[in-house]
Write a protein that holds these residues in place. Structure first.
Motif, PDB file in Angstrom:
ATOM      1  N   SER A  25      -2.150 -15.739 -13.545  1.00  0.00           N
ATOM      2  CA  SER A  25      -2.909 -14.743 -12.787  1.00  0.00           C
ATOM      3  C   SER A  25      -3.156 -13.515 -13.646  1.00  0.00           C
ATOM      4  O   SER A  25      -2.448 -13.281 -14.635  1.00  0.00           O
ATOM      5  CB  SER A  25      -2.139 -14.328 -11.532  1.00  0.00           C
ATOM      6  OG  SER A  25      -0.984 -13.575 -11.881  1.00  0.00           O
ATOM      7  N   ARG A  26      -4.163 -12.731 -13.264  1.00  0.00           N
ATOM      8  CA  ARG A  26      -4.480 -11.527 -14.034  1.00  0.00           C
ATOM      9  C   ARG A  26      -3.288 -10.571 -14.028  1.00  0.00           C
ATOM     10  O   ARG A  26      -2.948  -9.977 -15.055  1.00  0.00           O
ATOM     11  CB  ARG A  26      -5.721 -10.846 -13.437  1.00  0.00           C
ATOM     12  CG  ARG A  26      -6.107  -9.497 -14.078  1.00  0.00           C
ATOM     13  CD  ARG A  26      -6.477  -9.661 -15.555  1.00  0.00           C
ATOM     14  NE  ARG A  26      -6.888  -8.400 -16.149  1.00  0.00           N
ATOM     15  CZ  ARG A  26      -8.145  -8.014 -16.337  1.00  0.00           C
ATOM     16  NH1 ARG A  26      -9.145  -8.798 -15.950  1.00  0.00           N
ATOM     17  NH2 ARG A  26      -8.424  -6.862 -16.899  1.00  0.00           N
ATOM     18  N   GLN A  27      -2.643 -10.416 -12.894  1.00  0.00           N
ATOM     19  CA  GLN A  27      -1.510  -9.488 -12.785  1.00  0.00           C
ATOM     20  C   GLN A  27      -0.360  -9.930 -13.683  1.00  0.00           C
ATOM     21  O   GLN A  27       0.233  -9.114 -14.403  1.00  0.00           O
ATOM     22  CB  GLN A  27      -1.042  -9.387 -11.337  1.00  0.00           C
ATOM     23  CG  GLN A  27       0.087  -8.383 -11.127  1.00  0.00           C
ATOM     24  CD  GLN A  27       0.481  -8.269  -9.659  1.00  0.00           C
ATOM     25  OE1 GLN A  27       0.011  -9.040  -8.816  1.00  0.00           O
ATOM     26  NE2 GLN A  27       1.332  -7.319  -9.340  1.00  0.00           N
ATOM     27  N   TRP A  56      -0.580 -11.858 -16.295  1.00  0.00           N
ATOM     28  CA  TRP A  56      -1.009 -11.759 -17.689  1.00  0.00           C
ATOM     29  C   TRP A  56      -0.879 -10.328 -18.197  1.00  0.00           C
ATOM     30  O   TRP A  56      -0.390 -10.099 -19.309  1.00  0.00           O
ATOM     31  CB  TRP A  56      -2.465 -12.243 -17.812  1.00  0.00           C
ATOM     32  CG  TRP A  56      -3.063 -12.027 -19.162  1.00  0.00           C
ATOM     33  CD1 TRP A  56      -2.893 -12.799 -20.276  1.00  0.00           C
ATOM     34  CD2 TRP A  56      -3.909 -10.937 -19.552  1.00  0.00           C
ATOM     35  NE1 TRP A  56      -3.590 -12.261 -21.331  1.00  0.00           N
ATOM     36  CE2 TRP A  56      -4.236 -11.119 -20.917  1.00  0.00           C
ATOM     37  CE3 TRP A  56      -4.450  -9.839 -18.876  1.00  0.00           C
ATOM     38  CZ2 TRP A  56      -5.055 -10.235 -21.612  1.00  0.00           C
ATOM     39  CZ3 TRP A  56      -5.264  -8.961 -19.570  1.00  0.00           C
ATOM     40  CH2 TRP A  56      -5.563  -9.165 -20.914  1.00  0.00           C
ATOM     41  N   GLU A  57      -1.307  -9.346 -17.395  1.00  0.00           N
ATOM     42  CA  GLU A  57      -1.201  -7.947 -17.814  1.00  0.00           C
ATOM     43  C   GLU A  57       0.259  -7.552 -18.014  1.00  0.00           C
ATOM     44  O   GLU A  57       0.592  -6.835 -18.967  1.00  0.00           O
ATOM     45  CB  GLU A  57      -1.866  -7.035 -16.783  1.00  0.00           C
ATOM     46  CG  GLU A  57      -3.381  -7.137 -16.768  1.00  0.00           C
ATOM     47  CD  GLU A  57      -4.020  -6.040 -15.929  1.00  0.00           C
ATOM     48  OE1 GLU A  57      -3.274  -5.163 -15.430  1.00  0.00           O
ATOM     49  OE2 GLU A  57      -5.259  -6.039 -15.787  1.00  0.00           O
ATOM     50  N   TYR A  73     -11.164  -5.957 -21.116  1.00  0.00           N
ATOM     51  CA  TYR A  73     -11.316  -7.232 -20.424  1.00  0.00           C
ATOM     52  C   TYR A  73     -12.064  -7.040 -19.105  1.00  0.00           C
ATOM     53  O   TYR A  73     -11.814  -6.088 -18.364  1.00  0.00           O
ATOM     54  CB  TYR A  73      -9.946  -7.862 -20.164  1.00  0.00           C
ATOM     55  CG  TYR A  73      -9.247  -8.288 -21.440  1.00  0.00           C
ATOM     56  CD1 TYR A  73      -9.338  -9.599 -21.907  1.00  0.00           C
ATOM     57  CD2 TYR A  73      -8.506  -7.378 -22.188  1.00  0.00           C
ATOM     58  CE1 TYR A  73      -8.707  -9.993 -23.087  1.00  0.00           C
ATOM     59  CE2 TYR A  73      -7.867  -7.758 -23.366  1.00  0.00           C
ATOM     60  CZ  TYR A  73      -7.976  -9.066 -23.800  1.00  0.00           C
ATOM     61  OH  TYR A  73      -7.350  -9.439 -24.960  1.00  0.00           O
ATOM     62  N   LEU A  93      -6.497  -3.076 -22.115  1.00  0.00           N
ATOM     63  CA  LEU A  93      -6.777  -3.840 -20.903  1.00  0.00           C
ATOM     64  C   LEU A  93      -8.178  -3.584 -20.365  1.00  0.00           C
ATOM     65  O   LEU A  93      -8.783  -4.469 -19.743  1.00  0.00           O
ATOM     66  CB  LEU A  93      -5.732  -3.517 -19.826  1.00  0.00           C
ATOM     67  CG  LEU A  93      -4.293  -3.952 -20.158  1.00  0.00           C
ATOM     68  CD1 LEU A  93      -3.337  -3.477 -19.073  1.00  0.00           C
ATOM     69  CD2 LEU A  93      -4.210  -5.467 -20.328  1.00  0.00           C
ATOM     70  N   ASN A 105     -13.309 -10.231 -14.126  1.00  0.00           N
ATOM     71  CA  ASN A 105     -13.201 -11.672 -13.887  1.00  0.00           C
ATOM     72  C   ASN A 105     -12.645 -12.414 -15.097  1.00  0.00           C
ATOM     73  O   ASN A 105     -12.842 -13.634 -15.248  1.00  0.00           O
ATOM     74  CB  ASN A 105     -14.563 -12.258 -13.507  1.00  0.00           C
ATOM     75  CG  ASN A 105     -15.605 -12.083 -14.604  1.00  0.00           C
ATOM     76  OD1 ASN A 105     -15.490 -11.173 -15.435  1.00  0.00           O
ATOM     77  ND2 ASN A 105     -16.623 -12.924 -14.602  1.00  0.00           N
ATOM     78  N   PHE A 106     -11.957 -11.701 -16.000  1.00  0.00           N
ATOM     79  CA  PHE A 106     -11.321 -12.340 -17.149  1.00  0.00           C
ATOM     80  C   PHE A 106     -10.351 -13.424 -16.674  1.00  0.00           C
ATOM     81  O   PHE A 106      -9.563 -13.209 -15.746  1.00  0.00           O
ATOM     82  CB  PHE A 106     -10.581 -11.308 -17.991  1.00  0.00           C
ATOM     83  CG  PHE A 106      -9.669 -11.908 -19.027  1.00  0.00           C
ATOM     84  CD1 PHE A 106     -10.189 -12.521 -20.156  1.00  0.00           C
ATOM     85  CD2 PHE A 106      -8.289 -11.866 -18.864  1.00  0.00           C
ATOM     86  CE1 PHE A 106      -9.358 -13.083 -21.111  1.00  0.00           C
ATOM     87  CE2 PHE A 106      -7.450 -12.414 -19.820  1.00  0.00           C
ATOM     88  CZ  PHE A 106      -7.971 -13.028 -20.942  1.00  0.00           C
ATOM     89  N   THR A 107     -10.404 -14.576 -17.327  1.00  0.00           N
ATOM     90  CA  THR A 107      -9.555 -15.703 -16.962  1.00  0.00           C
ATOM     91  C   THR A 107      -8.507 -15.936 -18.042  1.00  0.00           C
ATOM     92  O   THR A 107      -8.839 -16.423 -19.133  1.00  0.00           O
ATOM     93  CB  THR A 107     -10.389 -16.986 -16.787  1.00  0.00           C
ATOM     94  OG1 THR A 107     -11.427 -16.752 -15.838  1.00  0.00           O
ATOM     95  CG2 THR A 107      -9.510 -18.140 -16.325  1.00  0.00           C
ATOM     96  N   PRO A 108      -7.243 -15.609 -17.805  1.00  0.00           N
ATOM     97  CA  PRO A 108      -6.197 -15.865 -18.798  1.00  0.00           C
ATOM     98  C   PRO A 108      -6.018 -17.361 -19.012  1.00  0.00           C
ATOM     99  O   PRO A 108      -6.282 -18.169 -18.115  1.00  0.00           O
ATOM    100  CB  PRO A 108      -4.943 -15.239 -18.168  1.00  0.00           C
ATOM    101  CG  PRO A 108      -5.458 -14.282 -17.141  1.00  0.00           C
ATOM    102  CD  PRO A 108      -6.718 -14.896 -16.622  1.00  0.00           C
ATOM    103  N   SER A 152     -13.174 -14.332 -21.587  1.00  0.00           N
ATOM    104  CA  SER A 152     -12.198 -15.355 -21.989  1.00  0.00           C
ATOM    105  C   SER A 152     -11.963 -15.232 -23.469  1.00  0.00           C
ATOM    106  O   SER A 152     -12.793 -14.697 -24.222  1.00  0.00           O
ATOM    107  CB  SER A 152     -12.700 -16.768 -21.632  1.00  0.00           C
ATOM    108  OG  SER A 152     -13.776 -17.152 -22.446  1.00  0.00           O
TER     109      SER A 152
END
Length: 335
Positions: free
Chosen positions: A262-264, A266-267, A251, A248, A254-257, A330
């Motif tokens: 959302s980032r949360q 996605w993680e 990344y 993690l 400002n990584f955009t899934p 990305s």
């Protein structure tokens, strides 16, 4: 490097040297050419009228199915048209029927290299050289194949041990051989159809370099490429070892899934897909990097294997330099 065909695949080298006409070999073996058919096919080929050229070649071969020169021309047309499987079949049959001719072996190697089948390419080139030890084109192509195999071996070494400081410079040196100068890129040489068997072939127009080649001209670009290479391989190793912290952290904030997630979320999804697996292996090959200041694009072939799934895909990572690190902003799978 290899000279580019008109329709290069993503895994081809910057230049692919297709064999020139086999007219001299035909003359030496007693096979006489009829210039009219060859002239027509060559004219259509040079004009880019590939369907017409192929139809004309097929028309000729309907009456003379064993004509090696027209069969060779047919294989070149198929190569130019992007019909790789057909071209491979054509040149393979030529090597079986006329094993004394080195050019079909060379063109087979070009096509195999375009599919990243470098062991097959090496074997074909060695046969070409065994047939004609003075065949300079085959010697040059064989050197490029060995360089590509070395690049893959160095990449694998870095993937296993990303902290090995001795491998990065070697990898950059090898890749520098394939970056080259775009102005030096030459076009595919196709078989000519001379008025007499001993006439020389005419080269086709120059072709552009594949978009997947590294194009870095800014100061420090070579160092940046080495650092990006190490970052990508460290990311793959963290994924393979289920090191979620290391994975993690590759990344950017400002990584955009993809898919608007959302980032949360996605993680959490990545954690649920990685940690429960009994084993994961992520292999990165054919990595190419395009550096543009503090941003870069890394493209590569990714082979993913776990206890439940095995997938090969093309992966592209958009990366940004943050301090001394290159981070992913990305990612995209697919061609």
């Amino acid at each position: 490097m290899f000279h580019s065909a008109k329709r290069p695949t993503r895994n081809t080298f910057r230049r692919l040297t297709l064999a020139a006409a086999i007219v001299a070999a035909m003359s030496a073996s007693g096979v006489m050419a009829q210039s009219g058919s060859y002239a027509d096919v060559n004219r259509l080929l040079k004009a880019g009228q590939l369907n017409e050229a192929l139809a004309k070649a097929d028309e000729h071969l309907a009456g003379k199915p064993s004509d090696p020169q027209m069969r060779f021309l047919r294989g070149v047309i198929q190569t130019e048209a992007g019909k790789t499987s057909d071209a491979i079949a054509t040149f393979l049959k030529l090597t079986e029927d006329y094993p004394e001719l080195p050019e079909p072996y060379n063109n087979l190697a070009v096509l195999y290299a375009g599919q990243s089948q470098f062991d097959k390419a090496r074997a074909a080139l060695e046969m070409a050289i065994r047939t004609n030890p003075s065949y300079a084109t085959a010697h040059e192509n064989l050197g490029d194949v060995y360089a590509k195999l070395a690049s893959q071996a160095y990449s694998k070494a870095l993937q296993i041990d990303a902290n090995n400081s001795g491998v990065g410079p070697k990898l950059s040196l090898i890749r520098g051989l394939f970056a080259g100068n775009a102005a030096a890129v030459q076009g595919t040489q196709v078989a000519a159809a001379p008025a007499a068997p001993a006439a020389a072939p005419a080269p086709a127009a120059a072709s552009p370099a594949p978009a997947t080649e590294t194009a870095t001209t800014e100061p420090g670009a070579a160092d940046a490429e080495t650092n990006i290479n190490s970052a990508v391989l460290a990311w793959a190793k963290a994924w393979s070892t289920k090191d979620m912290k290391g994975y993690l952290s590759a990344y950017a904030p400002n990584f955009t899934p993809q898919g608007g997630m959302s980032r949360q979320a996605w993680e959490k999804q990545r954690h649920s897909r990685i940690v429960p697996r009994q084993s994961i292996e992520v292999d990165v090959t054919n990595l190419s990097v395009d550096v543009r200041g503090n941003r870069a694009t890394a493209s590569f072939d990714q082979a993913y294997k776990s206890d439940h799934l095995s997938v090969d895909s093309r992966k592209t990572l958009e990366m940004v330099k943050s301090g001394n690190r290159w981070l992913i902003v990305s990612e995209q799978s697919g061609s």
